[in-house]
Structures are given as C-alpha cells and as structure tokens.
Design a protein around this motif. Structure first.
Motif, short mmCIF file in Angstrom:
data_model
loop_
_atom_site.label_atom_id
_atom_site.label_comp_id
_atom_site.label_asym_id
_atom_site.label_seq_id
_atom_site.Cartn_x
_atom_site.Cartn_y
_atom_site.Cartn_z
N GLU A 35 -11.97 1.76 0.14
CA GLU A 35 -11.11 1.69 -1.04
C GLU A 35 -10.19 2.90 -1.15
N GLU A 43 -6.43 -1.86 -1.46
CA GLU A 43 -6.30 -2.62 -2.71
C GLU A 43 -7.26 -3.80 -2.78
N SER A 44 -7.66 -4.32 -1.62
CA SER A 44 -8.55 -5.47 -1.60
C SER A 44 -10.02 -5.09 -1.78
N GLN A 73 -10.88 -2.00 -3.67
CA GLN A 73 -11.01 -1.19 -4.89
C GLN A 73 -11.58 -2.02 -6.04
N TRP A 90 -7.51 -3.60 3.64
CA TRP A 90 -6.53 -2.98 2.76
C TRP A 90 -7.25 -2.35 1.56
N ASP A 139 -3.53 -10.12 3.55
CA ASP A 139 -3.54 -9.12 2.47
C ASP A 139 -4.94 -8.58 2.23
#
Length: 817
Positions: free
Chosen positions: A369, A349-350, A352, A347, A219
């Motif tokens: 991001e 989300e990781s 941001q 990713w 993730d």
C-alpha cells in the motif's frame, strides 16, 4: 520496522559505532526510534558439551551430568545437576560456570551461580535454557546449540547476543526503506560506504512447466511473475542463521517455505506468496472480487470479498487476498512437493485500506500500500528459488522458467531541480556539483541542463522511489545528503516586533478563565459531527460534507457548537451526573460564497469562532444553606451578562431551531445580534433522553472578547435622587420597551438608572386595584443625576412628568392609582 545491526552491516558497513549509525540514519530521515540488544547483560556462560548424563540417585527428575567446557574449566569436566528433560549425552548447550551472573530476574537483581548441593550431589554450575538467558520464551528445556559450536566459546560471542536491534519509525513516503537492502542503500548514500549489489543469482533451470495465469484487472496488478518448482522436501529444517535473523526482525519461524518467503521480503522488500501447486485447480486468475465470494485466510478467518477487493482465484474458488494474505486452501504443508512461487506488483491504490476493512494488517499489505519496486519481482523469485533449492532441494528438484507478465507499470516522470531554487529553499549556498554528488550517491540518474536562469538537473527517479514527484522532493534529497547539521544558523532579517494587545480586547484565555470562575468546565470536541445534529439544531439541510470522514457518524462540519455540548452532556448524564456546566471555544463552518481562498481561508467557507455554554441541573449544587434551584433561562442569562460585563446586553424574544420557542432570546450588543440563549427545545430534550432541559447559549467570540476601556468620571458632588413610579401597561408590553421609552423622554435632568423592582398582576375577580385583567403594573425606580447641580422639587417633578408622558405616548402606559 525492526532489524539487527549485523544484517544491515552485511550489505553496508561504515566505520561508525552503533549510536553513530543510528544518528546518521535519523538525520537522514530514517528515524531510529529505539536501540536494544538481543539479550540482557550476563557473563560467565560458555558453550558446553554433555559427556555423561546419569540418573540422580535420589531424584527421578534430575540427572547428574559431566560437562566439558574446554579451557574455561581447566580441562576437567564439570559435574552439574540438571532437571531439563532434554539433558542427554552429545548435545552442546550454554553452561554457566561458578561465578557467572545470569540476567536479572523479576526483582531486577542478577542471579549469581555458586557451588550448590542438590539432593546430596554437589553441582558446579548450571545448564541454561533460552528463557533463562532471556533470548526466547521457549520452555522446552536446554538451549541446544549446533554440533559444530566450539566448546568453551563465550556464548555471547557465539550467538552474537551483543548485536543491536534497531527499530525505525518510517513515514509513509519512505516505502523504499522497508527492507534491509533499502536501508543499506540509504546508509551508503549518507556515509559514502561501499554497497554491493543485492544477492540475485539466477538458479539453473532444468524444466519447462508453467502455470497459466490470467490478469483481468490492470488497475489492480501491473506485473505478475511466477515460477513452478517441483520435487522439494518441505520437512527440511530452516537453517539456524535464517531463524535467528527472522527472530531479530520480530518474525517467528513457521516452516521452511514460509520462512524463506519472509526472509526475502525483509531482505529485498518484495513480498511474495508460495502456493501448493497440487491444490490449485486449473489456472489462476487475477481480478477484482465478486460480491458474495468467501475466502478462508491463512490466519483461520473467513472473510467475504466484494468488487473493491483484489483476489487471486483458480477455476474453483478464491485462493488469495491480493497483496495481503494467502488462502488456507492452497497453503503449503509438510506434504507439499510441488509449489508455485508468486511475486507481483500491486498498485498501491488497490491495496490501501483493504486490510482495515477486515481488522488485521500484514507485512505484505503494509509494503504494497506504500509502493513496492515493480522491477523487483524477478530478482525476488530468483533469490527465493535459490534458497528453496539450497534448503528444501532434493535430487529430483526441478526448477522451471519464470513466467513474467507485464500489464501496466507506473510511468516514470522526470523531475527538474533548479539549483538556484534549491539554494533558496535550503537556506544556504548550493552548487551544481553538490547536487550532482547527492544524486550520484543516491543512485538517481540525471541530465544537466544549463540556461540563462542557472543550471537545471533533470532527474529520472528509479522505480523504487515512489516519493519523488515534485521539485521539493529533490531539494529534500539534496539537503539530506549535505546534512542538516551543515545548515548555517541564519538569524531572521526581518525585525521582530511584539504585538501589543489592545486594551479594548481581552484574550481567549481570559474569557476561558472567566467562564471557569462562573463554574463552567471546558470541553474540546471534534469539528466534524453527525449530519442529524446540523439538521435538527440549526435547520442546516446542506452542511459542508467531508470527502473522507474518519467515522460514518462524523460526516459533516459543524455550524454550531451546541450539538457537541449536548453530546458531552448526554455522556455525563449516562454516568449519573446531576449537575453539568460546560463551555467550548471553537470554530464553526458556514457556507459563504463571498469568501475567497487565502492563507487562512477556504473558498466558499466562512469559519468564525464561537463560544458556547450549557447549564444543567442545580445552579449551585446541593448545599445546606439554601434550597436547590434548577438552572433556568434567567440564571444562565445572568452568566452571559457577567461574561460580557460591563456592557449592557439586550435580550429579544426570538425562535431558534434548537431552543424552546417561548424560552429563548437573541442576544444583542449595542444593537448588533451576537448570539442566542435559551432552554433546549422539548422535542430535542426527549430525543436526547435528558431528564430535564439544559439551558444553552452561543455567542460570537470576537464580540465576547470586546470590552470597553475604563474611563474615569468624577464622583457626584450632590446625592443622587430616587423616585418610584408605578405605571400600568398591557400584558404584552415588555420592560425593555418601557426602558427604551424612558430613555427617549426629553428631560433636563440625566436619568442615571432605571430599575424594575416589582410587577403586579390582578387576581381574577378583583377590580379595585386599579389594574384590569390583561394588564400589569410595573414599579420602576428612577435614579436622577443633577450632574454637579443641586436638584429642586420642581426639576424632579418635571422629569417624572416627562417620563410618564413619554410612556403614555410610546406604550400607552398610565400612572397606577
């Protein structure tokens, strides 16, 4: 994002001027915020070569130079006196000849070169530094040009100083535009100009070494690619063409390896990182951080990571902040000989918000991001490898194979575009062929599906288009390619009817002006406030919480405007303000399960508008004509009555969590509660550290906007009659109760007005006044209206008697004797 026009035109070169190119990008959704040139205007400066440099006979820091400027000097070398420390034989430099004009100075006027005399030696020109040409801040001496620079060439042409610098203002969804090639791809789609494939030639592999990398968090990292390169020379010079391009993108040159990494990031949009292989202990591990781990970054800052931050570590310590910045422990240096080149897909989300946790941002984090093409890691490493071999390569350089680990990539979901729907949204007839042409120019693969409802184009977005997720995204793409200028001017079909303001309702602006006329100043505050305000000032233990507050103290939605006003008051008192009168017209947010979601409402949340005010300090301010008088309940009550005039308000004593229990009241309009007024509770005055208590009011805005329609009535034919009555009532009886009782009296004559003009309470120990302890005497003036008839003494006496009788019955009053 800033970049030079010339670099963009290396990939896509439409037949457009600079301004036309900028307008095309802007209308295509890539707003060009600014167009600038590399250097300010100047002329008469050419490439010169120093043939001779001898010491000035009368000055230690000056040299007398013979400078060859080619045909521009009619074949004869120019004698120029120069004080630059690097003025020496053999170098090529910018030479301003007599008559040339240098860029304007601080006074805004250009500097014109004339024949001068320095310490007795005539000088026929000037040798220039980069700072004097205003193309750099370097003060190290003359700007040294490459040895192959043609003598006599105009310096603007040779250095391409007329190249335009374009600054794009990209929205967060346009991550594919954060590279030169990405912008060129969009420009090609918008103009139809040719676009060659990106430069990704494979480098010949002549080794087999690999560095073991273990990805522990799918993730965090979806793809991780890397290559070992041995035997390089990191003391090589970065080519001037690369330094120039980086500088025009706003990036300074650091070292060859760092410059190459930055260059490819700007060119292809894929950030990368280069490790010193010999400083890596064991293998690398990609994982989430652990509480307590520390990392010294390349910028010199030491940070502490936790479980919410991705890292790259070796067997000994954390070496890099994933997707944001590398660590100092494995940074490359002049002594580096073996490197590991890394390019990954992180990713979004990781990444941001991670940079903001440490109060800095990086170009890599800015891209990751927003989303970076997961298929670009291999081409980027190949391009970096090629540049490293060309710039830092040695006979012993060994290029090893790429180790590519694909863990989990984003799933590409097809998106359907209904052609009929696109035509309806865009507002003009759209054909299937136009949509297909748009997708072809944008390099979007699609499948055509015909049905009873019309054609549907099923588009499979490319890996670099994170922004295409719903049908409206595709409609936007079609509109961009067709061109917003092509949209027809369609007048609205529905009739436009002006809404007439009801006479019985005034506007919010009129209410604001009235409050301003009363001496109040308007404030505008955030709708989200501290949770403690809600608990203390309204007793609200279950406020509406924000999922993502902009700041920790602003975590809930307000249900009252009082906290916002008190916060503004405290800020003013902290700055020694002695008189503050404030008001705010704003929305509050209350839980209400009966509210359903509509275009203007949210389920479970009632959002009424309120008007609130605050008075602190002197009523009128300090002045010579009257004594100072603090704002109190009655002064502010008068302002509220003026605000809602000509309505007559009722003020009923009641308790409110924010207000003084004995100095607060509920405001009633025509029997309906519309708000509160009162002095701030002593507990909260002490907590807010206020020297004196302010008086506050808060009213329902809709009620405050109502006003009665004026109605004409005849002037009384006969004079109104006044009679004074003094009645004794218990101390607990309020005048409002007396007033209500008088209104219920059954009289034949209309009572036009009831006025209280005196209150008498007995002094302790006196009993001869007719008023006992625990009682008070109210002196009341009754105004009687005969309604067009003359009143007789008999009529008046009967009316007064009826009033006294009703008072005796309702409030146990008696006439004072």
């Amino acid at each position: 994002m800033q970049f030079p026009e010339s670099w963009l035109r290396e990939f896509c070169n439409p037949a457009l001027s600079t301004q036309e190119l900028a307008d095309t990008l802007t209308m295509g959704g890539f707003e060009v915020e600014e167009i600038d040139t590399v250097a300010p205007p100047f002329h008469g400066i050419v490439v010169g070569e120093i043939l001779e440099a001898v010491q000035h006979p009368d000055a230690d820091r000056l040299r007398v130079c013979k400078v060859n400027v080619g045909p521009a000097g009619q074949g004869e070398p120019l004698t120029i006196v120069c004080g630059a420390p690097n003025a020496r034989v053999g170098i090529k430099i910018p030479c301003a000849m007599v008559g040339a004009e240098l860029p304007p100075g601080e006074d805004g006027k250009p500097f014109k070169i004339k024949i001068g005399k320095l310490r007795g030696v005539e000088s026929f020109g000037m040798l220039c530094s980069a700072k004097e040409l205003k193309i750099a801040d370097d003060q190290g001496g003359l700007l040294e040009l490459p040895s192959d620079a043609p003598v006599g060439t105009n310096i603007r042409d040779y250095l391409r100083l007329d190249d335009a610098l374009l600054t794009l203002k990209l929205t967060p969804n346009l991550a594919h535009g954060l590279s030169i090639y990405g912008i060129a791809r969009e420009l090609s789609a918008l103009t139809g100009a040719a676009l060659p494939p990106a430069t990704t030639a494979n480098v010949q592999v002549n080794g087999a070494q690999k560095l073991h990398v273990s990805v522990k968090a799918s993730d965090l990292c979806g793809r991780f690619s890397g290559r070992v390169i041995n035997g390089i020379n990191t003391q090589a010079q970065t080519p001037a063409w690369m330094v120039e391009k980086l500088a025009r993108c706003g990036q300074r040159s650091v070292s060859p390896l760092v410059d190459i990494s930055n260059y490819v990031m700007f060119e292809l949009g894929q950030p990368s990182h280069i490790f010193d292989l010999d400083k890596i202990q064991g293998s690398l591990e990609v994982r989430w951080g652990k509480a307590g781990e520390q990392l010294e970054l390349l910028n010199g800052n030491t940070i502490e990571v936790d479980e919410k931050v991705g890292v790259i570590s070796d067997a000994h310590q954390v070496e890099s902040l994933a997707g944001i910045m590398g660590g100092n422990a494995t940074a490359v240096s002049d002594d580096t000989r073996n490197i590991y080149v890394e390019a990954a897909f992180w990713w979004p989300e990781s990444i941001q918000g991670r940079s903001r946790r440490y109060n800095f941002s990086t170009d890599a984090g800015h891209r990751f991001e927003r989303g970076v093409d997961p298929s670009a890691t291999i081409p980027a490493i190949e391009r970096i490898s090629q540049l490293i071999v060309d710039i830092c390569g040695t006979p012993n350089t060994q290029v090893n194979p790429i180790d590519d680990q694909i863990i989990q990539l984003p799933k590409v979901k097809p998106v359907d575009l209904r052609v009929a729907r696109a035509a309806k949204v865009i507002g003009m007839p759209i054909t299937t062929e136009q949509c297909e042409t748009a997708f072809q120019r944008l390099q979007l693969s699609y499948e055509k599906i015909s049905g009873a409802q019309g054609d549907v184009l099923r588009v499979t977005p490319p890996t670099y288009r994170f922004d295409i997720q719903i049908e409206e995204d595709l409609i936007e793409e079609v509109a961009r390619i067709i061109g917003f200028n092509a949209l027809p001017d369609t007048p609205p079909q529905a009739p436009i009817v002006a809404r007439i303001q009801p006479e019985s309702q005034r506007s919010k602006f009129a209410l604001r002006h009235l409050l301003a006329d009363l001496g109040y100043q308007e404030t505008i505050n955030f709708s989200f406030v501290e949770e403690a305000w809600e608990r203390d000032l309204t007793g609200n233990v279950n406020p509406i919480r924000l999922l993502n507050p902009i700041a920790a103290p602003m975590s809930v939605m307000r249900s009252t405007l009082l906290g916002s006003l008190l916060n503004v008051l405290r800020a003013n008192v902290d700055r020694k303000a002695t008189r503050v009168r404030l008001f705010e017209v704003g929305r509050v947010f209350l839980r209400d399960e009966s509210v359903q979601t509509t275009d203007t409402t949210v389920q479970g949340v009632h959002q009424p508008m309120r008007v609130a005010g605050l008075a602190y300090g002197d009523v009128d301010g300090r002045q010579w004509s009257k004594a100072e008088q603090r704002s109190d309940f009655f002064a502010t009550k008068g302002d509220v009555e003026a605000l809602l005039a000509p309505y007559t308000l009722e003020f009923v004593a009641a308790e409110h969590p924010a207000l003084h229990p004995g100095r607060s009241a509920q405001v009633l309009l025509q029997g309906q509660a519309i708000g509160w007024i009162g002095e701030l509770h002593p507990k909260w005055r002490q907590q807010w550290e206020l020297p004196q208590a302010p008086v506050l009011f808060e009213l329902d805005l809709n009620a405050a906007l109502q006003r009665p329609v004026p109605a004409a009535k005849p002037v009384p034919k006969y004079q109104l009659i006044e009679r004074d009555v003094a009645v004794v009532v218990a101390e607990s009886i309020s005048f409002a109760q007396v007033q209500t009782a008088i209104g219920k009296a059954k009289t034949a004559i209309k009572i036009a007005n009831v006025l209280l003009f005196d209150i008498y309470r007995p002094v302790a120990g006196q009993t001869a006044t007719g008023v006992s302890q625990g009682e008070k005497s109210l002196a009341i003036r009754l105004t009687l209206d005969g309604a067009g008839t003359a009143l007789t003494d008999s009529d008046i006496d009967q009316t007064v008697t009826a009033v006294v009788k009703e008072l005796a019955s309702a409030v146990s009053a008696r006439l004072r004797t």
